[in-house]
Design a protein around this motif. Structure first.
Motif, mmCIF file in Angstrom:
data_model
loop_
_atom_site.group_PDB
_atom_site.id
_atom_site.type_symbol
_atom_site.label_atom_id
_atom_site.label_comp_id
_atom_site.label_asym_id
_atom_site.label_seq_id
_atom_site.Cartn_x
_atom_site.Cartn_y
_atom_site.Cartn_z
ATOM 1 N N VAL A 36 0.864 -1.168 0.000
ATOM 2 C CA VAL A 36 0.000 0.000 0.000
ATOM 3 C C VAL A 36 0.905 1.224 0.000
ATOM 4 O O VAL A 36 1.768 1.351 0.871
ATOM 5 C CB VAL A 36 -0.937 0.026 1.231
ATOM 6 C CG1 VAL A 36 -1.693 1.334 1.310
ATOM 7 C CG2 VAL A 36 -1.904 -1.151 1.198
ATOM 8 N N ALA B 103 -4.058 -2.023 6.586
ATOM 9 C CA ALA B 103 -3.065 -2.812 5.844
ATOM 10 C C ALA B 103 -2.242 -3.693 6.784
ATOM 11 O O ALA B 103 -1.904 -4.834 6.442
ATOM 12 C CB ALA B 103 -2.159 -1.886 5.044
ATOM 13 N N TYR C 290 -3.517 -7.067 7.527
ATOM 14 C CA TYR C 290 -3.289 -8.048 6.463
ATOM 15 C C TYR C 290 -1.799 -8.312 6.252
ATOM 16 O O TYR C 290 -1.411 -8.857 5.218
ATOM 17 C CB TYR C 290 -3.936 -7.561 5.158
ATOM 18 C CG TYR C 290 -5.448 -7.631 5.203
ATOM 19 C CD1 TYR C 290 -6.128 -8.755 4.752
ATOM 20 C CD2 TYR C 290 -6.196 -6.589 5.726
ATOM 21 C CE1 TYR C 290 -7.506 -8.833 4.809
ATOM 22 C CE2 TYR C 290 -7.574 -6.651 5.785
ATOM 23 C CZ TYR C 290 -8.223 -7.780 5.322
ATOM 24 O OH TYR C 290 -9.599 -7.847 5.381
ATOM 25 N N MET D 203 0.622 -6.386 5.452
ATOM 26 C CA MET D 203 1.129 -5.763 4.231
ATOM 27 C C MET D 203 2.197 -4.730 4.569
ATOM 28 O O MET D 203 2.210 -4.171 5.656
ATOM 29 C CB MET D 203 -0.016 -5.071 3.486
ATOM 30 C CG MET D 203 -1.090 -6.030 3.011
ATOM 31 S SD MET D 203 -2.410 -5.156 2.162
ATOM 32 C CE MET D 203 -1.546 -4.712 0.656
ATOM 33 N N ILE E 131 -1.368 -1.024 -4.249
ATOM 34 C CA ILE E 131 -2.556 -0.212 -4.011
ATOM 35 C C ILE E 131 -2.066 1.188 -3.659
ATOM 36 O O ILE E 131 -1.235 1.353 -2.771
ATOM 37 C CB ILE E 131 -3.405 -0.782 -2.853
ATOM 38 C CG1 ILE E 131 -3.888 -2.197 -3.191
ATOM 39 C CG2 ILE E 131 -4.583 0.141 -2.543
ATOM 40 C CD1 ILE E 131 -4.493 -2.938 -2.006
ATOM 41 N N LEU F 279 -11.062 -0.289 1.262
ATOM 42 C CA LEU F 279 -9.683 -0.774 1.284
ATOM 43 C C LEU F 279 -9.649 -2.269 1.604
ATOM 44 O O LEU F 279 -8.912 -3.025 0.964
ATOM 45 C CB LEU F 279 -8.845 0.016 2.286
ATOM 46 C CG LEU F 279 -7.377 -0.396 2.405
ATOM 47 C CD1 LEU F 279 -6.662 -0.332 1.060
ATOM 48 C CD2 LEU F 279 -6.663 0.475 3.433
ATOM 49 N N ILE G 56 -8.053 -5.050 -0.863
ATOM 50 C CA ILE G 56 -6.972 -5.928 -0.401
ATOM 51 C C ILE G 56 -7.359 -7.387 -0.601
ATOM 52 O O ILE G 56 -6.574 -8.187 -1.123
ATOM 53 C CB ILE G 56 -6.627 -5.651 1.080
ATOM 54 C CG1 ILE G 56 -5.936 -4.292 1.225
ATOM 55 C CG2 ILE G 56 -5.749 -6.767 1.646
ATOM 56 C CD1 ILE G 56 -5.777 -3.825 2.668
ATOM 57 N N GLU G 57 -8.570 -7.733 -0.206
ATOM 58 C CA GLU G 57 -9.014 -9.129 -0.346
ATOM 59 C C GLU G 57 -9.156 -9.524 -1.805
ATOM 60 O O GLU G 57 -8.790 -10.638 -2.189
ATOM 61 C CB GLU G 57 -10.299 -9.337 0.447
ATOM 62 C CG GLU G 57 -10.042 -9.250 1.953
ATOM 63 C CD GLU G 57 -11.286 -9.419 2.811
ATOM 64 O OE1 GLU G 57 -12.410 -9.490 2.266
ATOM 65 O OE2 GLU G 57 -11.109 -9.471 4.052
ATOM 66 N N GLU H 254 -7.458 -8.235 -4.392
ATOM 67 C CA GLU H 254 -6.119 -8.338 -4.973
ATOM 68 C C GLU H 254 -5.386 -9.573 -4.451
ATOM 69 O O GLU H 254 -4.614 -10.195 -5.176
ATOM 70 C CB GLU H 254 -5.323 -7.054 -4.721
ATOM 71 C CG GLU H 254 -5.871 -5.835 -5.428
ATOM 72 C CD GLU H 254 -5.993 -6.004 -6.925
ATOM 73 O OE1 GLU H 254 -5.014 -6.446 -7.559
ATOM 74 O OE2 GLU H 254 -7.067 -5.706 -7.472
ATOM 75 N N ALA H 255 -5.615 -9.935 -3.198
ATOM 76 C CA ALA H 255 -4.996 -11.146 -2.637
ATOM 77 C C ALA H 255 -5.508 -12.383 -3.370
ATOM 78 O O ALA H 255 -4.745 -13.329 -3.593
ATOM 79 C CB ALA H 255 -5.293 -11.239 -1.144
#
Length: 152
Positions: free
Chosen positions: A3, A20, A23, A25, A70, A140, A144-145, A147-148
């Motif tokens: 991010v 973030a 997760y 990140m 991101i 967000l 994130i989910e 893109e994961a």
């Protein structure tokens, strides 16, 4: 996937970092040296400071960003430069910039600037609210989910 945050004046910087980190990140905040802070952050959070000046942070972000990252920014111009790099770009109000919407946003910005330059007035942004912050946080998480899942 990281991010990146356009940190100058971002009202969602701490929300983005907190989300973030949940997760696991990495987070990169790019900001002007004017916004230097001694506040301690977790190891996954790094700050990149740039000189004062128009667009210095934007140029640095474009140099750092990679496909799959991101980006969080309210700057339409920066968003338009980042989108072709295959990144997801979010506005602080929880809206996702896309190739389909960025042209209209840039055009709107251009016409508003023309009105102001000729002495006219345009509406400024509404005050940022708790609801805006929550809408951003939920978007967000969704991004994130999503893109994961692509990385799997």
């Amino acid at each position: 996937m990281r991010v990146l945050i356009d940190g100058d004046g971002s009202p969602v910087k701490d929300t983005a970092i907190e989300t973030a980190l949940q997760y696991q990140m990495k987070i990169v905040v790019v900001t002007s040296i004017d916004h230097y802070s001694l506040k301690e952050y977790p190891e996954a959070v790094s700050f990149v400071y740039v000189d004062k000046g128009n667009d210095a942070a934007d140029y640095k972000i474009i140099a750092l960003i990679k496909a799959g990252d991101i980006l969080i920014t309210q700057d339409y111009g920066l968003a338009s430069l980042a989108l072709p790099k295959d990144v997801t770009v979010l506005h602080q109000l929880g809206k996702e910039y896309t190739a389909e919407t960025i042209g209209q946003l840039l055009e709107q910005r251009y016409f508003s600037a023309k009105i102001r330059k000729s002495g006219g007035r345009t509406k400024g942004p509404k005050p940022f609210t708790k609801e805006d912050r929550e809408q951003f946080r939920l978007k967000l998480i969704e991004v994130i989910e999503r893109e994961a899942q692509k990385e799997m």
